[in-house]
Design an enzyme around this catalytic site. Structure first.
Site, PDB file in Angstrom:
ATOM      1  N   LYS A  70      13.938 -14.176 -10.927  1.00 38.28           N
ATOM      2  CA  LYS A  70      13.593 -13.120 -11.897  1.00 38.28           C
ATOM      3  C   LYS A  70      12.619 -13.655 -12.935  1.00 38.28           C
ATOM      4  CE  LYS A  70      14.554 -10.465 -10.127  1.00 38.28           C
ATOM      5  NZ  LYS A  70      15.254 -10.204  -8.933  1.00 38.28           N
ATOM      6  N   GLU A  85       9.001 -14.363 -11.452  1.00 36.97           N
ATOM      7  CA  GLU A  85       8.188 -13.251 -10.961  1.00 36.97           C
ATOM      8  C   GLU A  85       7.688 -12.339 -12.071  1.00 36.97           C
ATOM      9  OE1 GLU A  85      10.118 -10.672  -8.107  1.00 36.97           O
ATOM     10  OE2 GLU A  85      12.012 -10.831  -9.143  1.00 36.97           O
ATOM     11  N   CYS A 122       0.823  -1.205   0.000  1.00 35.31           N
ATOM     12  CA  CYS A 122       0.000   0.000   0.000  1.00 35.31           C
ATOM     13  C   CYS A 122       0.863   1.264   0.000  1.00 35.31           C
ATOM     14  CB  CYS A 122      -0.863   0.037   1.255  1.00 35.31           C
ATOM     15  SG  CYS A 122      -1.800  -1.457   1.505  1.00 35.31           S
ATOM     16  N   TRP A 168      -2.969  -2.556  -1.479  1.00 34.77           N
ATOM     17  CA  TRP A 168      -2.575  -3.911  -1.858  1.00 34.77           C
ATOM     18  C   TRP A 168      -3.308  -4.822  -0.879  1.00 34.77           C
ATOM     19  CZ3 TRP A 168       0.471  -7.908   0.419  1.00 34.77           C
ATOM     20  CH2 TRP A 168       0.935  -8.879  -0.469  1.00 34.77           C
ATOM     21  N   HIS A 171      18.712 -35.558  -7.223  1.00 32.40           N
ATOM     22  CA  HIS A 171      18.141 -36.077  -5.978  1.00 32.40           C
ATOM     23  C   HIS A 171      16.626 -35.872  -5.937  1.00 32.40           C
ATOM     24  CE1 HIS A 171      22.056 -36.997  -4.344  1.00 32.40           C
ATOM     25  NE2 HIS A 171      22.472 -35.812  -4.751  1.00 32.40           N
ATOM     26  N   ARG A 187       4.909   0.174  -6.393  1.00 34.06           N
ATOM     27  CA  ARG A 187       4.926  -0.690  -5.207  1.00 34.06           C
ATOM     28  C   ARG A 187       3.950  -1.844  -5.325  1.00 34.06           C
ATOM     29  NH1 ARG A 187       6.965   2.182  -0.641  1.00 34.06           N
ATOM     30  NH2 ARG A 187       5.703   0.853   0.681  1.00 34.06           N
ATOM     31  N   GLU A 196      18.722 -16.643  -8.187  1.00 37.62           N
ATOM     32  CA  GLU A 196      18.275 -15.300  -8.568  1.00 37.62           C
ATOM     33  C   GLU A 196      17.726 -15.296  -9.996  1.00 37.62           C
ATOM     34  OE1 GLU A 196      17.556 -12.843  -6.931  1.00 37.62           O
ATOM     35  OE2 GLU A 196      17.552 -11.189  -8.352  1.00 37.62           O
ATOM     36  N   LYS A 204       6.390  -4.016  -4.006  1.00 42.75           N
ATOM     37  CA  LYS A 204       7.809  -3.663  -3.985  1.00 42.75           C
ATOM     38  C   LYS A 204       8.409  -3.806  -2.604  1.00 42.75           C
ATOM     39  CE  LYS A 204      11.721  -2.269  -5.580  1.00 42.75           C
ATOM     40  NZ  LYS A 204      12.537  -3.327  -6.198  1.00 42.75           N
ATOM     41  N   ASN A 260      -1.487   1.890   6.069  1.00 41.72           N
ATOM     42  CA  ASN A 260      -0.620   0.789   5.631  1.00 41.72           C
ATOM     43  C   ASN A 260      -0.305  -0.056   6.864  1.00 41.72           C
ATOM     44  OD1 ASN A 260      -0.520   2.104   3.214  1.00 41.72           O
ATOM     45  ND2 ASN A 260       1.664   2.602   3.284  1.00 41.72           N
ATOM     46  N   GLY A 261      -0.211  -1.363   6.688  1.00 38.89           N
ATOM     47  CA  GLY A 261       0.106  -2.231   7.829  1.00 38.89           C
ATOM     48  C   GLY A 261      -1.069  -3.127   8.158  1.00 38.89           C
TER      49      GLY A 261
END
Ligand code: F6R
Length: 612
Positions: free
Chosen positions: A489, A492, A2, A79, A508, A27, A485, A607, A104-105
């Site tokens: 990338k 996402e 948010c 969000w 394995h 964000r 990484e 974000k 927010n929160g």
């Protein structure tokens, strides 16, 4: 996550609020809204979806009939956490049509508070935890918003960054924080508040960052900060060192591409002034550790999440490799719940681009409680982790707007290599080797430039991957974090299922999934371990998986072993991490672009993750 924007001043508030919200779009959010003080009342407008549809509802950013005279208001991008992204759940939430609040929160005791407020006659129209806050403030309101907010927050468990307006107090905004950032941008006879400096740099560079349990009353250019106990608090203003241009796309199609291409410069900024070529050492004054204190540190414990944690793995390997002290990476979310063994001779390094990630912040607090030395490796100046650690190293990579982190990773790795050098020189590394290590770090921007020059080739290779739905990335040693990484990338931003695995681990279990529709990306840079990974490549091909190799320029053996390749410049493996990752960033970018994905705002992602 948010975003909050608020304005009080002499100018029309709508353009300031909407432009601020647009700056926070990166964000990640799913609905937006504003509340404006108009003629002794409040006008609230909310929309599902993008800020553009809210702007349309308000009559456009440049002028909005009926509300353009308003010079005070609050705005929000939501969000969704509690309740789906509907118009009713969007913020601001209102009480009695006389108060409006954005948040927010997460309010953890929202169910108990809702019960009490219902019993007191309040009606709820949303499924959010936030709506309890506005009614709670209302239930304490007797004409003074600052006092009502302060009183209400005593009953709240959880985290919040809030901004609030009352119809009966024209020009007054009240903001407060606990665990979710609030920045107050100071202007001439005006103030812009936000949850993120990106929303205020267009107006001012002078900012005050609230601390937890601060409550502030703002009226035009006047700012009064108090504690929750109603004691006056002084917070010094700080200069935001990001330019407005740095937060724009600058001709690139996406922020992500811009930030990938900014990496040579970002790394230069990260290492500038921090290399002592003559003494073969790194200058990391922000760590605030005398050589003797440094020599006494027995372990480097790195905490972070996502990309920052992947960078941390490179740091773990480098510090063990060169300094001979144990390094360990811990997923930050688990740190405080599993009661880790940490002590005064451990340096706990919290890595976070945003400096606001809730799990990493919680790990910082736990490590401090356990008596460890705690330092931050953070990009956003003045962020909570930077302030709470009190010591550390800023990345200076510039604003990272794209949700998918790119330049933060390569700058983080650059700093971690400097930290490894610093520890190594404090232990067994010779001056000569230190001088060589300095040159290796200084070569990083040039290595990245050589990968960027291959952008068109990488785009062409990406074209061969757009149809796949599953993939594996494999690497070993320093290249294992690169595999993690690279997979992160790709998944996402392209939504292709991508798993990063240690090359040896494939057999394995995961090898059961290999077949011709499941490609493997193999990190095959020339160096120790390459032969073993080539063996793993053969195992993949024997199961019909097409293999894309990241290979060192001119390495014919590796080229011949794979079905397609991206070449990267030769470098020792501890620095080869950086160009290899850049190659995979570009690869992910082009795959996602060819699949038509919303690269800068991938679905479901935010974000800075300020909730646990
Ligand atoms: C991935 C990504 C996330 C972040 C993670 C930690 O591209 O951006 O995985 O790395 O949420 O964020 P910071 O570094 O801000 O703590």
């Amino acid at each position: 996550m948010c975003g909050i924007v608020g304005y009080s001043g002499l100018r029309p508030a709508v353009p300031v609020l909407l432009n601020g919200l647009k700056r926070l779009e990166y964000r990640g959010y799913d609905s937006a809204g504003v509340a404006l003080q108009v003629d002794g009342g409040l006008v609230v407008e909310k929309r599902e979806g993008k800020v553009a549809s809210l702007a349309k509802a308000l009559g456009g950013i440049e002028g909005s009939s009926g509300i353009e005279a308003s010079t005070c208001g609050i705005a929000h991008t939501r969000w969704a956490t509690h309740g789906p992204p509907t118009r009713a759940n969007a913020h601001p939430h209102v009480s009695s049509r006389r108060l409006a609040l954005v948040h927010n929160g997460i309010v953890e005791n929202h169910a108990a508070l809702r019960g009490k407020l219902r019993a007191a006659g309040y009606e709820f129209v949303s499924e959010t935890d936030t709506e309890v806050l506005v009614h709670l403030v209302d239930s304490n309101y007797a004409g003074n918003l600052l006092e009502a907010v302060t009183e209400a927050l005593h009953d709240v468990e959880g985290t919040y960054g809030i901004a609030c307006v009352a119809a009966d107090e024209p020009g007054v905004l009240v903001v407060a924080r606990r665990g979710s950032p609030i920045v107050i941008g100071l202007g001439e006879e005006e103030t812009v508040v936000a949850s993120d400096a990106a929303a205020i740099i267009k107006h001012t560079r002078q900012a005050v960052y609230l601390d937890d349990n601060d409550v502030a009353r703002i009226e035009g250019g006047e700012v009064e900060i108090r504690s929750l106990d109603a004691m006056p608090v002084t917070r010094a203003a700080a200069e935001i060192d990001w330019s407005d241009d740095a937060a724009e796309k600058g001709g690139y199609e996406h922020y992500m591409l811009k930030e990938i291409f900014e990496q040579p410069e970002a790394i230069r900024n990260t290492i500038r002034g921090r290399m002592d070529a003559d003494r073969g050492n790194a200058i990391l004054s922000g760590l605030n550790l005398a050589p003797r204190e440094l020599a006494e540190i027995r372990r480097l414990l790195i905490v972070g999440c996502g990309t920052s944690m992947n960078a941390g793995l490179v740091g773990e390997y480098a510090v063990e490799d060169f300094a001979g002290i144990p390094g360990e990476v811990e997923q930050a979310a688990d740190f405080r719940y599993r009661n880790p063994i940490v002590g005064s001779r451990d340096l706990v390094l919290a890595i976070s681009q945003s400096g606001e990630t809730a799990d990493t912040l919680a790990a910082v607090r736990e490590a401090k409680d356990k008596g460890a030395l705690v330092a931050g490796l953070v990009n956003v100046v003045g962020s909570t982790i930077a302030r709470e650690t009190g010591r550390g190293i800023y990345l200076h990579a510039g604003p990272e707007i794209s949700v998918a982190s790119t330049k933060a990773f390569t700058s983080q790795v650059s700093v971690l290599l400097m930290i490894a050098l610093k520890f190594a020189r404090g232990h067994r590394m010779s001056r000569e080797r230190g001088m060589e290590f300095v040159r290796e770090i200084e070569a990083l921007p040039g290595l990245v430039e050589r990968v960027l020059a291959r952008n068109d080739e990488i785009a062409a290779i990406a074209g061969r991957f757009v149809e796949f739905e599953h993939s594996f990335f494999i690497g070993r040693g320093y290249l294992y974090p690169v595999a993690l990484e690279g997979a992160l990338k790709l998944k996402e931003i392209s939504y292709i299922h991508a798993e990063g695995y240690h090359a040896a681990e494939l057999k394995h279990g995961p090898i059961a999934l290999l077949e011709k529709r499941v490609p493997v990306v193999a990190l095959l840079n020339d160096g120790p371990g390459k032969d073993k990974t080539l063996g793993n490549v053969a195992e993949c091909q024997a199961r019909s998986s097409p293999v894309l190799g990241i290979v060192t320029e001119g390495d014919e053996e590796a080229r011949r072993a794979v079905d397609g390749c991206i070449e990267v410049p030769p470098a020792p493996l501890h620095t080869a991490v950086v160009p290899a990752t850049v190659a995979l960033q570009l690869f992910a970018y082009h795959v996602a672009r060819l699949r038509g994905c919303a690269i800068d705002q991938p679905r479901n992602l935010a974000k800075s993750v300020t909730v646990e």
